[in-house]
Design an enzyme around this catalytic site. Structure first.
Site, mmCIF file in Angstrom:
data_model
loop_
_atom_site.group_PDB
_atom_site.id
_atom_site.type_symbol
_atom_site.label_atom_id
_atom_site.label_comp_id
_atom_site.label_asym_id
_atom_site.label_seq_id
_atom_site.Cartn_x
_atom_site.Cartn_y
_atom_site.Cartn_z
ATOM 1 N N VAL A 85 0.885 -1.177 0.000
ATOM 2 C CA VAL A 85 0.000 0.000 0.000
ATOM 3 C C VAL A 85 0.917 1.219 0.000
ATOM 4 C CG1 VAL A 85 -1.757 1.297 1.268
ATOM 5 C CG2 VAL A 85 -1.853 -1.214 1.213
ATOM 6 N N GLY A 95 -4.571 -2.415 3.444
ATOM 7 C CA GLY A 95 -3.811 -3.657 3.612
ATOM 8 C C GLY A 95 -4.668 -4.763 4.213
ATOM 9 N N ASN A 122 10.553 -5.812 9.342
ATOM 10 C CA ASN A 122 9.364 -5.064 8.957
ATOM 11 C C ASN A 122 8.305 -5.123 10.069
ATOM 12 O OD1 ASN A 122 7.211 -3.825 7.707
ATOM 13 N ND2 ASN A 122 7.456 -4.918 5.779
ATOM 14 N N TYR A 129 -0.063 -8.220 10.776
ATOM 15 C CA TYR A 129 -0.324 -9.648 10.566
ATOM 16 C C TYR A 129 -0.719 -10.337 11.876
ATOM 17 C CZ TYR A 129 2.084 -8.691 6.155
ATOM 18 O OH TYR A 129 2.468 -8.179 4.944
#
Length: 162
Positions: A85, A95, A122, A129
């Site tokens: 994104v 996302g 990241n 997530y």
């Protein structure tokens, strides 16, 4: 809005892949051309599929995925190759919406798994997530064979076939 990618999206997808590669500190490795992407997505035998996150008719993110297969479950799954994104549009839910659309594909098609890789550093993505219930596969290590090593191993197949 999340929608299926079309051939007209290839230039935007290509540009965002380059942006993603720059973010991942690997721009020099992003060698895919628009022609390669068009063929992979929309050629005679598509190898990858795409979703577009759109805002006011403009692509602001994408997800490229392909089917994988689990010999343990006997079912296909989705492997998310890339999700991106654009920075100016992050935090608006694009996302998560792309991930939800891919989860929906899995459920509708009876696929047993939805998997992807993420760089260890990241943290923003890892946080997202984990927030949706994804679990890291800490006991697994990704291996990759490329370049000269790939060619050397392939040459052994020819020698063994003779």
């Amino acid at each position: 809005m999340i929608r299926t990618a079309t051939p007209a999206d290839v230039p935007a997808i290509h540009a965002m892949i380059r942006e993603l590669a720059e973010y991942e500190r690997a721009l020099e490795s992003a060698k895919a051309t628009e022609e390669q992407l068009r063929d992979a997505l929309f050629g005679e035998h598509p190898a990858v599929f795409g979703l577009i996150a759109e805002e006011s008719g403009t692509p602001v993110g994408f997800a490229l995925w392909f089917r994988n297969f689990s010999t343990w479950t006997g079912t296909h799954g989705v492997y998310l190759e890339d999700l991106y994104v654009r920075p100016a549009h992050r935090g608006a839910g694009h996302g998560k919406s792309l991930l939800a659309a891919l989860a929906q594909i899995c459920i509708r098609r009876g696929y047993g798994r939805f998997e992807w890789s993420v760089l260890d550093w990241n943290e923003p993505s890892i946080g997202i997530y984990k927030s949706i219930g994804a679990q890291p596969m800490d006991e697994w290590t990704v291996f990759r064979l490329t370049g000269e090593a790939l060619h050397e191993l392939a040459a052994t197949a020819d020698a063994n076939a003779a």
